[in-house]
Design a protein around this motif. Structure first.
Motif, PDB file in Angstrom:
ATOM      1  N   GLU A  10      -5.277   7.438   3.611  1.00  0.00           N
ATOM      2  CA  GLU A  10      -4.590   8.101   2.503  1.00  0.00           C
ATOM      3  C   GLU A  10      -3.691   7.156   1.719  1.00  0.00           C
ATOM      4  N   MET A  31      -1.255  -1.083  -4.234  1.00  0.00           N
ATOM      5  CA  MET A  31      -0.474  -1.004  -5.468  1.00  0.00           C
ATOM      6  C   MET A  31       0.064  -2.377  -5.822  1.00  0.00           C
ATOM      7  N   TRP A  35       0.852  -1.183   0.000  1.00  0.00           N
ATOM      8  CA  TRP A  35       0.000   0.000   0.000  1.00  0.00           C
ATOM      9  C   TRP A  35       0.884   1.228   0.000  1.00  0.00           C
ATOM     10  N   GLU A  56      -3.238   3.772  -0.942  1.00  0.00           N
ATOM     11  CA  GLU A  56      -3.890   3.019  -2.008  1.00  0.00           C
ATOM     12  C   GLU A  56      -3.106   1.740  -2.258  1.00  0.00           C
ATOM     13  N   CYS A  96       1.337   5.486   0.299  1.00  0.00           N
ATOM     14  CA  CYS A  96       0.791   6.769   0.738  1.00  0.00           C
ATOM     15  C   CYS A  96       0.703   7.684  -0.478  1.00  0.00           C
ATOM     16  N   VAL A  97      -0.489   8.228  -0.730  1.00  0.00           N
ATOM     17  CA  VAL A  97      -0.660   9.079  -1.909  1.00  0.00           C
ATOM     18  C   VAL A  97       0.003  10.434  -1.728  1.00  0.00           C
TER      19      VAL A  97
END
Length: 55
Positions: free
Chosen positions: A48, A52, A4, A50, A6-7
């Motif tokens: 926050e 991946m 995951w 996503e 952090c955007v």
């Protein structure tokens, strides 16, 4: 295991590695990470991130 990102800052939480410094042992799945966990690099919350795919 999944990863995951952090955007905000690009920190990658890898389930296989966990976040030992943040109290999350290796092998901890994302859904088992506490909702109040924050990004160790920028301080944003779990919401926050996503999922991946890693090559």
């Amino acid at each position: 295991m999944k990863s995951w990102m952090c955007v905000n800052c690009g920190y990658v939480y890898v389930e296989a590695a966990g976040d030992p410094a943040g109290g999350i042992p290796p092998g901890t799945r994302w859904e088992d990470v506490p909702d109040d966990w924050i990004c160790p690099d920028c301080g944003l919350g779990k919401g926050e991130f996503e999922m991946m795919e890693l090559d």
